[in-house]
Design an enzyme around this catalytic site. Structure first.
Site, PDB file in Angstrom:
ATOM      1  N   ASP A   1       0.825  -1.218   0.000  1.00  0.00           N
ATOM      2  CA  ASP A   1       0.000   0.000   0.000  1.00  0.00           C
ATOM      3  C   ASP A   1       0.858   1.266   0.000  1.00  0.00           C
ATOM      4  O   ASP A   1       0.689   2.143   0.850  1.00  0.00           O
ATOM      5  CB  ASP A   1      -0.930   0.028   1.227  1.00  0.00           C
ATOM      6  CG  ASP A   1      -1.772  -1.219   1.366  1.00  0.00           C
ATOM      7  OD1 ASP A   1      -2.228  -1.731   0.329  1.00  0.00           O
ATOM      8  OD2 ASP A   1      -1.978  -1.676   2.511  1.00  0.00           O
TER       9      ASP A   1
ATOM     10  N   GLU B   1     -10.792   0.997  -3.960  1.00  0.00           N
ATOM     11  CA  GLU B   1     -10.315   1.468  -2.665  1.00  0.00           C
ATOM     12  C   GLU B   1      -8.837   1.803  -2.797  1.00  0.00           C
ATOM     13  O   GLU B   1      -8.280   1.799  -3.887  1.00  0.00           O
ATOM     14  CB  GLU B   1     -10.532   0.400  -1.596  1.00  0.00           C
ATOM     15  CG  GLU B   1      -9.771  -0.885  -1.851  1.00  0.00           C
ATOM     16  CD  GLU B   1     -10.061  -1.968  -0.824  1.00  0.00           C
ATOM     17  OE1 GLU B   1     -10.921  -1.743   0.040  1.00  0.00           O
ATOM     18  OE2 GLU B   1      -9.422  -3.026  -0.906  1.00  0.00           O
TER      19      GLU B   1
END
Length: 696
Positions: A42, A200
């Site tokens: 991420d 997302e």
């Protein structure tokens, strides 16, 4: 010949000090993805002046939120962990049935505004956390803002407002109070409705007066979406900016049945694996990324990809703006990213280097930054003394409940770790050793029994223990991971020279329980629910056979190229076309199937047929991208060699920005109009190369 010799010396010097650990920098003006071959999940990135900063998720590992810095986007250095420990309850101390495996730090956003650095990150069940500092080295101030704003993107707007976008599919916008005490009442709104193909892992930007949101969409297949609007609240229009880019890598094995809210798996729990999916592009391609600008106005993209049991790795992509959209890739091949490409033009020359020193003999008196604890450690139950790491045993029902387990991310695509263990001070019921921390896990270690010491290997998948007698409690332990095949093995030695393997072909997988790849772990605990003695660890060493890639570009060599799609060699057709020839054909392996690799600098090569008939050259554009043999070398003869590892390559035409390939079912000749590789590397663009001779 002289030019090749200088180039070889340059590569040797460039790689010399860093050949022990993976670095993306090829030392010739190019880089090869991934940026790191250990997990950096991420990622989010910003530029401050001429420096770039990047942060990543750290889940349950302490210290957490690693912060890196770079001058060129390719070579990174460790700056700090944003926090040493984050204590938000007993589960952070590995108490209870769940701990914070797979939870903890998720998908941070880093920003810089008016002289301060900010890192925003969700912690499941504890809300949005914000960390602030004047300097990246810290000290960092922590505030808990509450709410459930996960995988967010943050924007400091020109009017002083602070926005966050969050949510999956249905994208929300919320305004953050300027003192970070919470959220502006009534500001939460839906700005992109469900079914819009947004995902997302949002990254939020304002560029040239427009608002951009980049996110990862996992349904029906993994890809990156971009939304654009004139106002932060919309309305937004969307498009796909990256899709199907797997870098020629198939998805690995998956551990079924365990998620990030599952109880900690225990000995005897059933483990099942899901084999790699035949749906090549499902949730595998580059995703969950963003963009960053250079001082010269260029833009680059960053993202991650699930790379089997080693975890999620970080990738760097050139960005091409077209019609106001930031596409990953280059003109003529938008949406796809090169595995090997030219380094960003930041105006700074940086030598190849790895982020971490992975070996540790503990002589410095402190842990190197590469180490992280599994949950918050018990501070008075470990120390570094006399050049050794001492771990005291604490009660634990099994390995994943053991406190004070010290970990490193496993590094791929293959690595072997070795550590020396002095177990003399263990007490009855104690065990200490080396583990592969994952779900499932495996470990090998020394056990103290009422009769003395034994060497034990534990296989969680089979729930099987293998014991060996020990004449001495001083041993060398070893773990090997092949993270391309998702297999491991473990071994031990009593003299540091000869090793005996006790676990072979141990199945590794990725899963959502730890939500991380495999970690190498040093551990010590007591199996009889009491505190015991301690073990000392020394000379932790990591060997990476793929770290030195300087020989993966065979300049000055004569090679054959065999297409993985059909097993046939590339052939310099006498009629002036590049074709293929099957085994058994008299041309197979002849001079017409051999090519001299000429160095043209910066990873660019020209391929000349060894029979002297000409250079492989792209002569057409448009629909065909014809590839022929031409007597004279032209700009169409330049290819960027793609290092696919394992003796594989693709040839990226610098005339079309597409790859040389063919459809093995049609019999058509080669053309430079292919967008990229399929995960199994058998669509016609990936070649196995073999050196058959040297240049005269």
């Amino acid at each position: 010949m002289k030019h090749f010799l200088y180039f070889y010396i340059f590569l040797s010097i460039s790689y010399g000090l860093q050949a022990r650990s993976w670095t993306a920098d090829n030392g010739n003006g190019t880089f090869t993805n991934p940026l790191f071959y250990d997990e950096f999940t991420d990622p989010d990135m910003i530029r401050v002046g001429t420096d770039f900063y990047m942060v990543a998720s750290s889940m349950h590992a302490m210290p957490g939120l690693p912060l890196l810095r770079s001058k060129d986007l390719v070579n990174w250095e460790f700056v700090t962990y944003v926090f040493d420990k984050l204590d938000m309850g007993p589960e952070f101390h590995l108490e209870g049935k769940k701990g914070i495996y797979g939870n903890g730090i998720w998908a941070p956003a880093i920003r810089y505004h008016e002289g301060r650095f900010y890192v925003f990150v969700n912690v499941n069940d504890h809300g949005l956390q914000v960390f602030t500092a004047e300097r990246p080295e810290g000290p960092w101030i922590h505030k808990n803002m509450g709410g459930r704003i996960y995988d967010l993107g943050v924007l400091f707007d020109d009017d002083g407002k602070i926005y966050a976008v969050h949510g999956y599919d249905e994208v929300h916008l919320i305004e953050i109070k300027s003192d970070f005490s919470g959220y502006v009442d009534g500001s939460d709104r839906i700005i992109i409705p469900k079914g819009s193909a947004m995902g997302e892992g949002h990254h939020f930007y304002k560029i040239n007066g427009k608002y951009y949101i980049i996110s990862a969409d996992y349904s029906p297949v993994g890809r990156m979406q971009c939304a654009r609007a004139d106002r932060p609240e919309g309305p937004y229009e969307t498009t796909v900016i990256s899709h199907r880019e797997t870098m020629g890598t198939q998805r690995g094995w998956w551990t079924n049945g365990y998620g990030f809210w599952s109880n900690i798996p225990d000995e005897g729990d059933k483990m099942e694996f899901q084999a790699p999916s035949e749906n090549y592009f499902a949730a595998v391609p580059l995703h969950q990324g963003g963009i960053v600008d250079l001082p010269n106005g260029e833009w680059w993209g960053f993202s991650m990809m699930d790379m089997k049991s080693v975890g999620r790795l970080t990738y760097l992509s050139p960005v091409t703006w077209k019609d106001g959209w930031p596409y990953f890739g280059v003109e003529g091949n938008l949406g796809r990213s090169p595995r090997t490409w030219f380094k960003p033009d930041t105006g700074v020359d940086t030598e190849p280097k790895a982020v971490y020193e992975r070996d540790d003999d503990f002589s410095s008196g402190r842990l190197k930054p590469v180490w992280q604890w599994n949950h918050i450690p018990v501070s008075d139950k470990w120390k570094i003394t006399k050049g050794k790491l001492r771990l005291h045993t604490l009660p634990a029902r099994s390995f994943m409940f053991a406190k004070n387990t010290l970990t490193q991310r496993a590094v791929g695509p293959e690595s072997t770790v070795t550590v020396e263990v002095d177990a003399r001070a263990l007490k009855e019921g104690d065990v200490a050793g080396l583990a592969l921390l994952n779900t499932p896990y495996y470990w090998i270690g020394v056990v103290r029994t009422d009769e003395g010491f034994i060497l034990r290997f534990y296989d969680m998948v089979k729930n099987n223990r293998t014991d060996e007698p020990l004449s001495s409690p001083y041993v060398w332990l070893q773990a090997h991971g092949d993270f391309d095949k998702d297999l491991a093995s473990m071994a031990y030695s009593t003299d540091g020279k000869e090793y005996k393997t006790l676990g072979e072909k141990l199945r590794l997988g990725y899963q959502m329980h730890t939500f991380q790849g495999v970690r190498y772990a040093l551990f010590a605990y007591n199996m009889e629910e009491r505190e015991g003695g301690y073990a000392c660890f020394d000379n932790f060493k990591v060997d990476e056979p793929f770290a030195d890639r300087s020989k993966n570009l065979p300049v000055g060599k004569v090679i054959t190229l065999t297409n993985l799609a059909n097993g046939e060699q590339v052939w310099a057709n006498p009629h002036g076309m590049l074709h293929h020839v099957a085994p058994g054909n008299k041309a197979f392996g002849g001079l017409g199937c051999r090519f001299r690799v000429h160095d043209r600098g910066q990873g660019r090569v020209a391929l000349e047929s060894a029979d002297g008939s000409g250079f492989v050259t792209v002569t057409g554009l448009g629909l065909s991208g014809d590839v022929r043999l031409m007597k004279q070398e032209t700009d169409g003869s330049l290819f960027l060699w793609q290092d696919m590892l394992w003796g594989h390559t693709m040839l990226l035409s610098l005339k079309t920005n597409c790859y040389v390939g063919l459809n093995p079912l049609t019999g058509e000749p080669y053309a430079a109009d292919w967008p990229g590789a399929r995960p199994d590397r058998k669509e016609g663009t990936v070649f196995a190369w073999t050196v058959v001779d040297r240049m005269d």
